[in-house]
Design a protein around this motif. Structure first.
Motif, mmCIF file in Angstrom:
data_model
loop_
_atom_site.group_PDB
_atom_site.id
_atom_site.type_symbol
_atom_site.label_atom_id
_atom_site.label_comp_id
_atom_site.label_asym_id
_atom_site.label_seq_id
_atom_site.Cartn_x
_atom_site.Cartn_y
_atom_site.Cartn_z
ATOM 1 N N ASN A 135 0.816 -1.204 0.000
ATOM 2 C CA ASN A 135 0.000 0.000 0.000
ATOM 3 C C ASN A 135 0.858 1.266 0.000
ATOM 4 O O ASN A 135 0.325 2.368 -0.050
ATOM 5 N N ILE A 136 2.189 1.145 0.004
ATOM 6 C CA ILE A 136 3.049 2.335 0.047
ATOM 7 C C ILE A 136 3.744 2.619 -1.283
ATOM 8 O O ILE A 136 4.565 3.531 -1.366
ATOM 9 N N SER A 137 3.415 1.856 -2.322
ATOM 10 C CA SER A 137 4.020 2.086 -3.636
ATOM 11 C C SER A 137 3.046 1.676 -4.733
ATOM 12 O O SER A 137 2.383 0.641 -4.613
ATOM 13 N N PRO A 138 3.018 2.439 -5.814
ATOM 14 C CA PRO A 138 2.166 2.053 -6.939
ATOM 15 C C PRO A 138 2.792 0.958 -7.804
ATOM 16 O O PRO A 138 2.151 0.462 -8.718
ATOM 17 N N GLU A 139 4.043 0.597 -7.517
ATOM 18 C CA GLU A 139 4.761 -0.384 -8.322
ATOM 19 C C GLU A 139 5.028 -1.656 -7.520
ATOM 20 O O GLU A 139 5.212 -1.606 -6.311
ATOM 21 N N ALA A 140 5.111 -2.760 -8.225
ATOM 22 C CA ALA A 140 5.509 -4.009 -7.577
ATOM 23 C C ALA A 140 7.002 -3.949 -7.260
ATOM 24 O O ALA A 140 7.775 -3.367 -8.011
ATOM 25 N N ARG A 141 7.389 -4.528 -6.128
ATOM 26 C CA ARG A 141 8.811 -4.695 -5.812
ATOM 27 C C ARG A 141 9.213 -6.068 -6.343
ATOM 28 O O ARG A 141 8.551 -7.064 -6.063
ATOM 29 N N ILE A 142 10.271 -6.120 -7.116
ATOM 30 C CA ILE A 142 10.743 -7.376 -7.702
ATOM 31 C C ILE A 142 12.083 -7.713 -7.066
ATOM 32 O O ILE A 142 12.985 -6.878 -7.030
ATOM 33 N N GLU A 143 12.188 -8.948 -6.551
ATOM 34 C CA GLU A 143 13.404 -9.381 -5.884
ATOM 35 C C GLU A 143 13.852 -10.722 -6.438
ATOM 36 O O GLU A 143 13.024 -11.537 -6.838
ATOM 37 N N THR A 144 15.142 -10.944 -6.417
ATOM 38 C CA THR A 144 15.691 -12.244 -6.771
ATOM 39 C C THR A 144 16.680 -12.652 -5.687
ATOM 40 O O THR A 144 17.223 -11.802 -4.983
ATOM 41 N N GLY A 145 16.901 -13.954 -5.561
ATOM 42 C CA GLY A 145 17.827 -14.369 -4.525
ATOM 43 C C GLY A 145 18.117 -15.849 -4.497
ATOM 44 O O GLY A 145 17.808 -16.595 -5.428
ATOM 45 N N SER A 146 18.711 -16.246 -3.366
ATOM 46 C CA SER A 146 19.194 -17.623 -3.216
ATOM 47 C C SER A 146 18.952 -18.105 -1.787
ATOM 48 O O SER A 146 18.671 -17.323 -0.885
ATOM 49 N N LEU A 147 19.127 -19.403 -1.625
ATOM 50 C CA LEU A 147 18.992 -20.048 -0.322
ATOM 51 C C LEU A 147 20.307 -20.746 -0.018
ATOM 52 O O LEU A 147 20.790 -21.540 -0.813
ATOM 53 N N GLU A 148 20.895 -20.403 1.120
ATOM 54 C CA GLU A 148 22.099 -21.072 1.589
ATOM 55 C C GLU A 148 21.795 -21.638 2.967
ATOM 56 O O GLU A 148 21.568 -20.885 3.907
ATOM 57 N N GLY A 149 21.761 -22.965 3.049
ATOM 58 C CA GLY A 149 21.357 -23.596 4.299
ATOM 59 C C GLY A 149 19.921 -23.227 4.594
ATOM 60 O O GLY A 149 19.030 -23.440 3.775
ATOM 61 N N ASP A 150 19.690 -22.640 5.764
ATOM 62 C CA ASP A 150 18.344 -22.196 6.150
ATOM 63 C C ASP A 150 18.225 -20.680 6.133
ATOM 64 O O ASP A 150 17.439 -20.097 6.888
ATOM 65 N N THR A 151 18.993 -20.016 5.271
ATOM 66 C CA THR A 151 18.905 -18.558 5.152
ATOM 67 C C THR A 151 18.656 -18.167 3.706
ATOM 68 O O THR A 151 19.424 -18.512 2.816
ATOM 69 N N MET A 152 17.553 -17.450 3.504
ATOM 70 C CA MET A 152 17.219 -16.934 2.184
ATOM 71 C C MET A 152 17.658 -15.482 2.113
ATOM 72 O O MET A 152 17.372 -14.700 3.028
ATOM 73 N N THR A 153 18.343 -15.118 1.032
ATOM 74 C CA THR A 153 18.760 -13.737 0.796
ATOM 75 C C THR A 153 18.134 -13.273 -0.510
ATOM 76 O O THR A 153 18.302 -13.912 -1.544
ATOM 77 N N MET A 154 17.406 -12.165 -0.442
ATOM 78 C CA MET A 154 16.741 -11.597 -1.619
ATOM 79 C C MET A 154 17.196 -10.143 -1.774
ATOM 80 O O MET A 154 17.309 -9.411 -0.781
ATOM 81 N N VAL A 155 17.454 -9.732 -3.021
ATOM 82 C CA VAL A 155 17.849 -8.352 -3.327
ATOM 83 C C VAL A 155 16.835 -7.797 -4.323
ATOM 84 O O VAL A 155 16.527 -8.441 -5.332
ATOM 85 N N SER A 156 16.355 -6.594 -4.035
ATOM 86 C CA SER A 156 15.340 -5.991 -4.903
ATOM 87 C C SER A 156 15.974 -5.234 -6.057
ATOM 88 O O SER A 156 17.123 -4.785 -5.976
ATOM 89 N N GLN A 157 15.193 -5.094 -7.106
ATOM 90 C CA GLN A 157 15.528 -4.139 -8.145
ATOM 91 C C GLN A 157 15.219 -2.758 -7.565
ATOM 92 O O GLN A 157 14.516 -2.648 -6.557
ATOM 93 N N PRO A 158 15.724 -1.675 -8.169
ATOM 94 C CA PRO A 158 15.332 -0.342 -7.679
ATOM 95 C C PRO A 158 13.808 -0.246 -7.653
ATOM 96 O O PRO A 158 13.126 -0.673 -8.587
ATOM 97 N N TRP A 159 13.305 0.301 -6.557
ATOM 98 C CA TRP A 159 11.869 0.276 -6.292
ATOM 99 C C TRP A 159 11.414 1.645 -5.814
ATOM 100 O O TRP A 159 12.051 2.245 -4.936
ATOM 101 N N ASN A 160 10.312 2.141 -6.350
ATOM 102 C CA ASN A 160 9.768 3.437 -5.990
ATOM 103 C C ASN A 160 8.922 3.314 -4.724
ATOM 104 O O ASN A 160 7.878 2.684 -4.728
ATOM 105 N N VAL A 161 9.427 3.922 -3.640
ATOM 106 C CA VAL A 161 8.701 3.918 -2.363
ATOM 107 C C VAL A 161 8.430 5.364 -1.973
ATOM 108 O O VAL A 161 9.362 6.115 -1.666
ATOM 109 N N MET A 162 7.183 5.747 -2.022
ATOM 110 C CA MET A 162 6.762 7.091 -1.646
ATOM 111 C C MET A 162 7.627 8.156 -2.329
ATOM 112 O O MET A 162 8.104 9.092 -1.704
ATOM 113 N N GLY A 163 7.856 7.969 -3.637
ATOM 114 C CA GLY A 163 8.598 8.953 -4.418
ATOM 115 C C GLY A 163 10.106 8.839 -4.339
ATOM 116 O O GLY A 163 10.827 9.644 -4.924
#
Length: 172
Positions: A104-132
């Motif tokens: 509800n704080i952005s008109p755009e979808a946030r897109i992330e990609t990442g990996s799983l190492e053991g039991d830890t998931m790491t995701m990095v977003s593309q540049p994302w518009n948040v409240m301008g």
């Protein structure tokens, strides 16, 4: 009689074909590795952003939705409530996890990609518009136990990752 037999044969073949394809509606094995996230989680912490620090409470419900994990969350900062629905999947083409989040704080979808190492998931977003303001975030979610998750959020500033929040979530 022959036409009825043909019709039954076609119907049986179509049903067998559908059943075989229905298995494709299940989450892929790579995503099933995150089965420990399924359930309802809650936690609280502090968020540091742009020189300000805010207390918050958070809750998230994780469930299977066809080939995806669906995460529905609410974070309450007191004066602002952020709601979010995320669909997390596996890209066999890129051999990585991919997520689309709608808030509800952005008109755009946030897109992330990442990996799983053991039991830890790491995701990095593309540049994302948040409240301008455009931002890039890195999120780490790690399994501490069957009922505890560690959640860490960082934002990219120049070449550095700046911690914004680190807190525990409890299942139940």
């Amino acid at each position: 009689m022959k036409s009825t037999l043909r019709l039954l044969t076609v119907a049986a073949l179509a049903t067998a074909s559908f059943v075989a394809r229905a298995q494709d509606f299940e989450p892929p094995a790579e995503l099933k590795k995150l089965d420990w996230m399924i359930g309802s989680w809650s936690g609280s912490g502090k968020m540091a952003m742009q020189g300000m620090e805010m207390d918050f409470t958070a809750k998230v419900a994780c469930s299977w939705e066809g080939q995806f994990m669906k995460l529905v969350s609410e974070t309450d900062f007191g004066m602002l409530k952020m709601t979010e629905t995320m669909f997390l999947g596996w890209s066999p083409t890129d051999s990585q996890y991919i997520a689309y989040s709608f808030t509800n704080i952005s008109p755009e979808a946030r897109i992330e990609t990442g990996s799983l190492e053991g039991d830890t998931m790491t995701m990095v977003s593309q540049p994302w518009n948040v409240m301008g303001d455009s931002s890039v975030a890195r999120t780490k979610v790690g399994k501490k136990s069957a009922t505890k998750l560690l959640f860490k959020l960082e934002f990219k500033e120049g070449d550095d990752w700046v911690p914004a929040s680190e807190y525990e979530m409890t299942k139940g």
